[in-house]
Structure formats: C-alpha cells, structure tokens
Design an enzyme around this catalytic site. Sequence first.
Site, mmCIF file in Angstrom:
data_model
loop_
_atom_site.group_PDB
_atom_site.id
_atom_site.type_symbol
_atom_site.label_atom_id
_atom_site.label_comp_id
_atom_site.label_asym_id
_atom_site.label_seq_id
_atom_site.Cartn_x
_atom_site.Cartn_y
_atom_site.Cartn_z
ATOM 1 N N CYS A 1 -8.516 -2.108 4.269
ATOM 2 C CA CYS A 1 -8.376 -3.340 5.067
ATOM 3 C C CYS A 1 -9.573 -3.646 5.957
ATOM 4 C CB CYS A 1 -7.088 -3.340 5.875
ATOM 5 S SG CYS A 1 -6.608 -1.755 6.449
ATOM 6 N N GLU B 1 0.829 -1.209 0.000
ATOM 7 C CA GLU B 1 0.000 0.000 0.000
ATOM 8 C C GLU B 1 0.870 1.267 0.000
ATOM 9 O OE1 GLU B 1 -3.183 -0.467 2.747
ATOM 10 O OE2 GLU B 1 -4.118 1.429 2.243
ATOM 11 N N GLU C 1 -16.235 -11.175 3.875
ATOM 12 C CA GLU C 1 -15.095 -10.907 2.982
ATOM 13 C C GLU C 1 -14.509 -12.217 2.444
ATOM 14 O OE1 GLU C 1 -11.376 -9.596 4.820
ATOM 15 O OE2 GLU C 1 -11.176 -8.081 3.276
ATOM 16 N N LYS D 1 -15.378 -9.911 8.340
ATOM 17 C CA LYS D 1 -14.334 -10.736 7.707
ATOM 18 C C LYS D 1 -14.905 -12.045 7.176
ATOM 19 C CE LYS D 1 -10.566 -8.343 8.322
ATOM 20 N NZ LYS D 1 -9.911 -7.838 7.114
ATOM 21 N N SER E 1 -7.564 1.916 -2.094
ATOM 22 C CA SER E 1 -6.363 1.147 -2.411
ATOM 23 C C SER E 1 -6.820 -0.196 -2.974
ATOM 24 C CB SER E 1 -5.555 0.920 -1.130
ATOM 25 O OG SER E 1 -4.685 -0.170 -1.302
ATOM 26 N N GLU F 1 1.946 1.671 -3.410
ATOM 27 C CA GLU F 1 0.819 2.117 -4.236
ATOM 28 C C GLU F 1 0.613 3.627 -4.078
ATOM 29 O OE1 GLU F 1 -2.930 0.252 -3.275
ATOM 30 O OE2 GLU F 1 -3.991 1.309 -4.877
ATOM 31 N N CYS G 1 -10.178 -2.130 14.833
ATOM 32 C CA CYS G 1 -10.485 -3.564 14.974
ATOM 33 C C CYS G 1 -10.623 -3.987 16.433
ATOM 34 C CB CYS G 1 -9.392 -4.406 14.343
ATOM 35 S SG CYS G 1 -8.928 -3.854 12.715
ATOM 36 N N GLU H 1 -14.512 -13.103 -5.523
ATOM 37 C CA GLU H 1 -13.193 -12.797 -6.104
ATOM 38 C C GLU H 1 -12.036 -13.292 -5.230
ATOM 39 O OE1 GLU H 1 -15.518 -10.680 -5.203
ATOM 40 O OE2 GLU H 1 -14.738 -8.867 -4.259
#
Length: 466
Positions: free
Chosen positions: A180, A153, A242, A239, A200, A156, A396, A247
């Site tokens: 994230c 990142e 996710e 999560k 990102s 990036e 988190c 994908e």
Amino acid sequence: PLKNYTIDMFSPSIIKDDSKCIRCQRCVRTCAELQGVNALTVAYKGDKMKISTFFEKPMNDVVCTNCGQCIIHCPTGALIERNYIEEVWSAISDPTKHVIIQTAPAVRVGLGEEMGMEPGERVTGKMVAALKRLGFDSVLDTDFTADLTIVEEGNELLSRLKKALVDNNKDVKFPMLTSCSPGWIKYIEHLYPEYLGHLSTCKSPQQMFGSLAKTYYAKARNLDPSKIISVSIMPCTAKKFEAHRPEMHDSGYRDVDYVLTTRELAIMIKQAGLDFKELEPAKYDRLMGDSSGAGVIFGATGGVMEAALRTAYELITGRDVPFENLNIMPVRGVEGVRYASIKIEDPLKEWAFLDGVELKCAVAHGLVNAKQVMDDIKNGKSDFHFIEIMACPGGCLGGGGQPIPTNPEIRQKRTEAIYAEDADLPIRKSHMNPEIQKLYNDFLKEPLGELSHQLLHTTYTKRERY
Ligand code: SF4
Ligand code: SF4
C-alpha cells in the site's frame, strides 16, 4: 544563485527548482541516510555546484521513489510537490462534473497543524466540513478502502498459506510483502525487482477507491463515470506518481484524477477563506464513507499489520485476536524493524492445516529499514509469513506530503491521535464495516473474486537500478 539553472517538472510527484536551491545538501543526506536511496548527488564544484541525479536525468527517470522526505527537509522549497490545486478548483467549478474526494487516514491527524492547531489534534469532522464547503459533491473516506484492502489482502495471505501448506506449491512466495505504500513499491521495483512476486497484488487503498469510484459508486448513484472527477487528499507525494501509473485505469478511465497533499488541502482551505477552527464537524457521505478503527490505523507504521491480524485471526479461528481490546502492541512503536508472532490454536475446520502454526510477522518503516528486511530475505535469513513495509518514517503520518516540520516528536503526537481515533470507533475490524459487507453483497460478491481481480489487484514493473 545558480546561473543556467533548471526546473525539473517531469515527475508527477516532485518539482526540483534549482533557482531556489542554497546547496545545503540536506536533501542529499536525507535521501542517502534516512531512505538509503541515493537518488540525489552533488555535481560540480565552486559556484557551479548543484544538486543533481544520475547523469543529470530528470527525477522521474531515476531511482527516486517520490517519497518526498527531501521536501520535508528542504529549507527553501527548491524541492516541492507538483501542485494540482488549479486543476481541482476548475473541476469543482465545472457544473458538468461530479467531483468526489477521498481522505487518507493520516491527513486527519496532520491537517490541524497547517491550520494553527497543536500537533496531534484530531480534525476529522472539521476536515469533512471544510471539504463540503469547498464544493466537493461527495466527501468519502480512503479508510473505507483501507478496510477493503485488509479483506482482500487477508484472504490473499490465507490463500498463499493454503497453497504452500496444503497443495505443497513451491511457487508461492513467502514472506508476503504489503503493497500500500507507493514509495516502497517504486523502491522494490528499482532495487529488488527479483522479489516482486513477494508483493501482495492488492492495489493501495487510494487506487482501490479510484477504481470503485467510477464503477460501483457511479452505478449506485446513477452517474456517467466519464463525468466523475476523483480526487484524493494524501499525506504522500508518491501517491501522485501512483495515480499516474498506466495500469491504474481499470475502471475504463483514470481511476484517480488528482492527488493533493495535506499541505495542498490546507492551501485550498486558506484560499477559500474558511475559519477552520470554528467549523462545525460534519460526517462523511455514505456508500464509501464508513470505516472501522482498523482502517484508520493504516496511517501509522504497524497499522496495516495490526488491521490484517485482527481480520485474519478471526477468519481462521472465528475468535477475536488474543490481545487486550484488540490492541496488538508488539507491532506498534518506533523501532525501525519490529517483530511479532501469533500461534494459531483451535482453528475452524476449513483452516485445520494451520493448527499450531506460528504466524510470524515483521514491520519496517523508512526505506533504510526496508533495505535491511530485503537483504535478510535475499540472504535466506527471513522466515516470516507477512511483512509490512512503509516508505516513510512513522508510516503515512510521517509522509512527504504532511505539514512541515515533521520530526520524531510531532510524529509521536500524530501516532497517539491515530490510535485514539481507532479506540473511539464502534467497529474496530475491517470485515465488520457494514459498507464493506454491502459492497461484497451488491457488487464484488466475494473476496479475490473475478471483479476483485479486475478492479482491486495489480501488477508491478521491473525498473533500472540508477
Ligand atoms: S523523494 Fe525520496 S527517494 Fe526521491 S530524492 Fe527525495 S528523498 Fe530521495
Ligand atoms: S535541501 Fe533544498 S536547498 Fe538544500 S540542497 Fe537540497 S534542494 Fe537545495
């Protein structure tokens, strides 16, 4: 109790069981006031009154971000995480499977509470010991891929800055937004889909870990990836969703098979009859088990930003970030939105175009604050380069999968524990993690390279607004 109640089990993250609901409406208020999502509403009146969604659709088909904050506030368990404990026990007891586990940064400062310890106890070593006793074949750390996220990142961000400032490319999107927190990702996909290009492209640490588990790890350990079951312990209910995203199969298999919350891990430890407090601390296994302090602070609001700045500033200038002991205090704290800037002076030759540039950053936690940040961008009032957004209050460590109760005092104790963990680690910068350096040398070759793009980066999906 409600007559003709329904149990909504369509979501991979959350179960809504109306038979247990006392209609206190705490979930409705949490979703509206704390998160600004309004996925839950009150339907009907009198004894027919129930907690519902848009046109009574399943939770999985509406704007719900799976953040789990309603679970934290529900007094009866009518809202609860989808539980995968049985599946994980059967994988562990199957001798043909190699079961590996990754543990998110915030779990180690929350799990102790479920085990009768005080909030803020750091139980990293005891947790690793417990996981080994439960029978996992390899106990590894999400903090390792948190470090990897920072390297990818950070690069990036620098690549976007170069395209914008040197190539004058008008298509490059600023501010760049962190990616994230899966609750935040689902939120922006539903409510601000025209800004998906700002995110990102880095996968979350959980998913980076998953795709490496069945490629890099399998190869290094000489294992058949189809026999690897990859489990994660997360402070988070989003999560689970996710890991189910279509994908997330870049390894050729489902990258993460099962996601358990901190609470589910506590149940497994109790089911196994382990005396947690008496366990001798153990160490993570190698290859994907090492982390820097920067990887650990991912678990607190502002932590991703701090970790990214520690690495990006050094990449640009060759020097440490100019804060005492690498502690970037302006990005820490509990304010809903916080701001920081660092002026770049005397950069390395490659980054000469950044000389004198003031890198402007912001941090937001809780989706109600994410809304403020997004509305500022929408109204042209945001001149930031990089913004960290976490769906849950406190980041988190205040996630929807953490021990109940979770409140501001308890979050504060967990926050102090996370920063203490960082301060105690010998390596505090992600790019200095020797296992990350080995991963690039032996496998990925370079940040943002071909394999990185294939395994570590992703795309996003526009979703409906209801
Ligand atoms: S999980 Fe989060 S977004 Fe979904 S209903 Fe609960 S509080 Fe709202
Ligand atoms: S918080 Fe729980 S018990 Fe209260 S209304 Fe919501 S689902 Fe029902």
